[in-house]
Motif scaffolding. Structure first.
Motif, PDB file in Angstrom:
ATOM      1  N   SER A 123       0.814  -1.223   0.000  1.00 56.66           N
ATOM      2  CA  SER A 123       0.000   0.000   0.000  1.00 56.66           C
ATOM      3  C   SER A 123       0.841   1.264   0.000  1.00 56.66           C
ATOM      4  O   SER A 123       0.402   2.312  -0.471  1.00 56.66           O
ATOM      5  N   LEU A 154       3.236   2.025  -1.813  1.00 55.11           N
ATOM      6  CA  LEU A 154       3.621   2.448  -3.157  1.00 55.11           C
ATOM      7  C   LEU A 154       2.667   3.493  -3.706  1.00 55.11           C
ATOM      8  O   LEU A 154       3.078   4.466  -4.349  1.00 55.11           O
ATOM      9  N   MET A 155       1.374   3.276  -3.508  1.00 53.21           N
ATOM     10  CA  MET A 155       0.366   4.189  -4.055  1.00 53.21           C
ATOM     11  C   MET A 155       0.032   5.329  -3.088  1.00 53.21           C
ATOM     12  O   MET A 155      -0.644   6.286  -3.452  1.00 53.21           O
ATOM     13  N   LYS A 156       0.512   5.230  -1.872  1.00 49.24           N
ATOM     14  CA  LYS A 156       0.162   6.228  -0.866  1.00 49.24           C
ATOM     15  C   LYS A 156       0.891   7.539  -1.133  1.00 49.24           C
ATOM     16  O   LYS A 156       2.088   7.555  -1.405  1.00 49.24           O
ATOM     17  N   THR A 157       0.154   8.634  -1.065  1.00 47.71           N
ATOM     18  CA  THR A 157       0.761   9.960  -1.199  1.00 47.71           C
ATOM     19  C   THR A 157       1.249  10.389   0.183  1.00 47.71           C
ATOM     20  O   THR A 157       0.464  10.746   1.062  1.00 47.71           O
ATOM     21  N   ASP A 194       5.994   6.427   7.479  1.00 49.98           N
ATOM     22  CA  ASP A 194       5.811   6.123   6.051  1.00 49.98           C
ATOM     23  C   ASP A 194       7.156   6.047   5.333  1.00 49.98           C
ATOM     24  O   ASP A 194       7.373   5.185   4.476  1.00 49.98           O
ATOM     25  N   LYS A 222      10.335   6.695  -5.445  1.00 47.82           N
ATOM     26  CA  LYS A 222       9.365   6.828  -4.354  1.00 47.82           C
ATOM     27  C   LYS A 222      10.064   7.286  -3.077  1.00 47.82           C
ATOM     28  O   LYS A 222       9.535   8.109  -2.320  1.00 47.82           O
ATOM     29  N   SER A 277       5.754  11.708  -1.999  1.00 51.86           N
ATOM     30  CA  SER A 277       4.386  12.081  -2.343  1.00 51.86           C
ATOM     31  C   SER A 277       3.941  11.510  -3.680  1.00 51.86           C
ATOM     32  O   SER A 277       2.772  11.619  -4.053  1.00 51.86           O
ATOM     33  N   THR A 278       4.866  10.917  -4.406  1.00 54.93           N
ATOM     34  CA  THR A 278       4.553  10.366  -5.727  1.00 54.93           C
ATOM     35  C   THR A 278       4.000   8.941  -5.585  1.00 54.93           C
ATOM     36  O   THR A 278       4.537   8.124  -4.835  1.00 54.93           O
ATOM     37  N   SER A 279       2.965   8.631  -6.336  1.00 50.34           N
ATOM     38  CA  SER A 279       2.411   7.273  -6.360  1.00 50.34           C
ATOM     39  C   SER A 279       3.063   6.499  -7.506  1.00 50.34           C
ATOM     40  O   SER A 279       3.218   7.024  -8.615  1.00 50.34           O
TER      41      SER A 279
END
Length: 736
Positions: free
Chosen positions: A224, A226-229, A291, A350, A355-357
């Motif tokens: 998760s 990876l897609m988290k901002t 994170d 990343k 902040s990049t997904s």
């Protein structure tokens, strides 16, 4: 700088090839026409176009090569082409010029740093440094393993089957067994007794391929994080501003600079309140830090799982088991590793920009195909093994015991090898990372330099300079002018008509040389003007009369002197010629003692014999400066009005300095009026020691002036008491 080059299988050079080694800043190559000189210049100008040849670059740094040869003339001076304008730096913005100079100096330091790290990593020529140490370590351990094989091969060659023919294969098997060592440890005599019975038959079972596990690796693709901002807290007063900036990663990176410059802002240098830093720290709270830790852990796990997966595949490939298409497996492995490398870059991005997904490239389908092929092979192996007698179980067990014994026998060597290997690989990785960082720094600095140059460049100064030289050397029939096409030149007659296709061969050759000469001090684009460069002159005096021959040689000598004084951007010069007079002029240097090679120069002869070219290095100038040739020029009625003055000076210099104890002032005082001035000028040239053209110094004399110089020249020998030498060298009999 070019330290050496190899030429083979090109033009008249055979497959054995020829080498130029220990090249210096200034290099002279003499050879007849069609001996192979142009081939040498072409290889220097386009190294990548000659696959069988090679160039050794100092520190591995390739420089621009500017070559004046037939190819350059045909490319730039044909009837249909326009001339690219030559951009040079302006002289008005001193601050910009200083910025360029500073950037160049910084680039030099960066290159030195990169070269030093590369030398530590792999040595001067890729055969030393840490990489060589690692290779040597593996080689030494291979020898240790091979010694074990040799020691026990006579007893246990059946246990060593498949790895007995090559050191590297035996070592790989040794390492695999060393990582296991689960078998029972037995003594040598016991193992020898068992082997005499168990290995009495040739029947053997095939080893089942170990399970190919990769679920842990695939599971990371759906993480998760990876897609988290990943951004900071929304309820902090500074959060709205950061949202408007749209780049919390940049703000996070700036925190460390704020701490260093506090209480001032590191960017605008205005004073900041303590609450500002507190807001930033509150924004990037523990959740944000967690994170980041999750991203770091993801990277660590992905690296570990992907490495393990690659190693498992490589172990299968190395083992080359039955019922597996090894070549197909290699192709599949390469594809998987390509995607893994791409995913590692995604994860690094990343990590740098939380902040990049990102979405990782899926590996499941490819790994499933590999697993299916392994499963199919294992099914076939199981079927094969079912046909083998139960004795194979004992054989397998004995093999494991033998390998356990062999590994345990060299346990200390293996442990030392593993420790040294880990240390070296860590050092290599650190160096490679540092080099990559420096290369990025170099690229940024080059971009900065390019922008600085683009702001203060122009093509007009080159037009003015070339036209000035053309007029000073007597070329009034044509000149350069700005073309209607921006950034280009055209050649025009005095009336403005194009002269591009009507120049004589001599005019065309001289203009081509002047164009190239100015190109060395600039660039055909608005950037790259201050880049370091190597210059190659390949017979630049073809189709030129003796006046221009002397001018061209003098201009080249001026470049050589600038190179030796370390002014400008030329770092190395090569001069190739077939003309003995040109070679004599361009190589003359009164500082060269006894015609020995100076420390910054080399001399070579290029010859063609039996359809094959050879290159031979000389410790002295192989084309000697000939005293007789100078006198021949004086005797020749068609002598050049320009070069005769230099010939007279050289004769006087050589003859009277050899005699010694000659007071030149006393000789000058024996003349009156204009003759005294002429005599003084001849001797003053000796004292000045200047042998190259500088701006408008040289202007051709007319026939009347030449006659006056020749008259004074003869009287110098007469008043100094040496008329016999003059008569002998001029071929005048005593009666004459």
């Amino acid at each position: 700088m070019i330290e050496g080059m190899q030429i083979r299988d090109e033009a008249c050079f055979d497959s054995t090839g020829q080498s130029l080694d220990e090249l210096k800043a200034v290099n002279f190559l003499y050879g007849a026409n069609a001996s192979g000189k142009t081939t040498v210049s072409r290889i220097m100008a386009n190294e990548d176009g000659y696959s069988q040849c090679g160039i050794d670059w100092s520190g591995g740094n390739r420089l621009e090569v500017h070559a004046y040869n037939k190819d350059f003339v045909e490319k730039n001076f044909n009837a249909d082409s326009e001339l690219h304008g030559i951009f040079t730096l302006g002289e008005k913005d001193e601050a910009a010029i200083q910025a360029i100079t500073t950037a160049k100096e910084q680039l030099v330091e960066i290159d030195k740093d990169i070269a030093g790290k590369r030398k530590t990593l792999s040595g001067e020529n890729g055969d030393a440094g840490k990489m060589a140490d690692l290779k040597k370590l593996h080689g030494e351990f291979e020898d240790i393993c091979w010694e074990s094989k040799t020691r026990y091969d006579g007893y246990f060659k059946e246990a060593f089957a498949g790895v007995r023919d090559k050191k590297s294969k035996f070592k790989q098997k040794f390492v695999l067994e060393a990582e296991d060592r689960s078998a029972e440890l037995c003594g040598l005599e016991d193992l020898k007794n068992q082997a005499s019975t168990v290995f009495s038959s040739e029947l053997r079972k095939e080893l089942v391929i170990p399970p190919f596990l990769y679920d842990d690796l695939i599971g990371l693709e759906s993480s998760s994080i990876l897609m988290k901002t990943v951004v900071g807290k929304d309820d902090v007063d500074i959060a709205e501003m950061i949202k408007r900036l749209g780049n919390s990663d940049w703000v996070k990176e700036g925190l460390q600079y704020l701490e260093e410059s506090s209480p001032n802002c590191p960017f605008c240098q205005q004073s900041t309140e303590s609450a500002f830093a507190e807001s930033l720290n509150e924004y990037f709270d523990e959740s944000y830090t967690q994170d980041l830790n999750d991203i770091e852990q993801l990277k660590t796990n992905y690296d570990a799982y992907s490495t393990a997966t690659s190693q498992r595949l490589q172990s299968i490939i190395d083992a080359s088991p039955m019922f597996i298409d090894v070549e197909a497996l290699k192709t599949q492995k390469d594809l998987i590793e390509t995607r893994i490398s791409a995913n590692m870059r995604h994860i690094d991005r990343k990590k740098k920009e939380p902040s990049t997904s990102i979405v990782l490239e899926p590996l499941g389908e490819g790994l499933d195909e590999i697993a299916a092929s392994i499963s199919d092979a294992n099914n076939k192996i199981s079927a094969h093994n079912n046909t083998v007698d139960n004795i194979e179980v004992e054989r397998s067990d004995l093999r494991a015991k033998i390998w356990r014994f062999v590994v345990d026998d060299a346990k200390a060597s293996y442990e030392n090898f593993e420790e040294d290997r880990r240390n070296l690989e860590t050092a290599i990785a650190s160096l490679e990372e540092a080099i990559d960082a420096k290369e990025k720094q170099k690229s940024d600095k080059e971009n900065e330099l390019q922008k600085l140059e683009q702001n203060i460049t122009s093509i007009q100064p080159t037009i003015d300079s070339i036209n000035k030289l053309l007029k000073s050397f007597g070329f009034y029939g044509f000149s350069l002018a700005n073309s209607e096409k921006e950034g280009f030149y055209e050649i025009v007659r005095p009336g403005g008509d194009s002269a591009q296709g009507t120049l004589s061969e001599g005019e065309r050759t001289f203009l081509t040389f002047l164009y190239f000469y100015h190109l060395l001090q600039g660039s055909v684009s608005e950037s790259g003007i201050t880049s370091d460069r190597i210059v190659v002159f390949d017979d630049p005096i073809s189709s030129l009369d003796s006046d221009i021959l002397f001018i061209v040689s003098s201009l080249i000598k001026g470049l050589i002197e600038k190179l030796r004084a370390n002014t400008g951007y030329i770092r190395q010069i090569f001069v190739l010629t077939h003309n003995i007079y040109f070679h004599r002029e361009v190589t003359f240097n009164k500082r060269r003692s006894a015609d020995k090679v100076m420390k910054d120069e080399t001399f070579w002869i290029v010859r063609k014999t039996e359809e094959c070219s050879t290159i031979e290095k000389h410790e002295t100038n192989p084309i000697k400066t000939s005293y007789e040739l100078l006198w021949h020029e004086v005797r020749d009625p068609s002598r050049s009005p320009l070069t005769i003055q230099n010939a007279l000076r050289r004769i006087i210099e050589n003859y009277f300095k050899i005699l010694g104890n000659i007071n030149f002032d006393d000789i000058v005082d024996m003349f009156d009026g204009e003759e005294k001035l002429i005599c003084g000028s001849l001797f003053s040239w000796i004292n000045a020691g200047s042998h190259y053209v500088d701006d408008d110094l040289f202007v051709a004399c007319d026939d009347q002036s030449v006659a006056k110089f020749l008259g004074v020249f003869r009287r110098i020998f007469e008043v100094s008491g040496h008329p016999a030498h003059y008569n002998m060298m001029m071929g005048i009999s005593e009666d004459g």
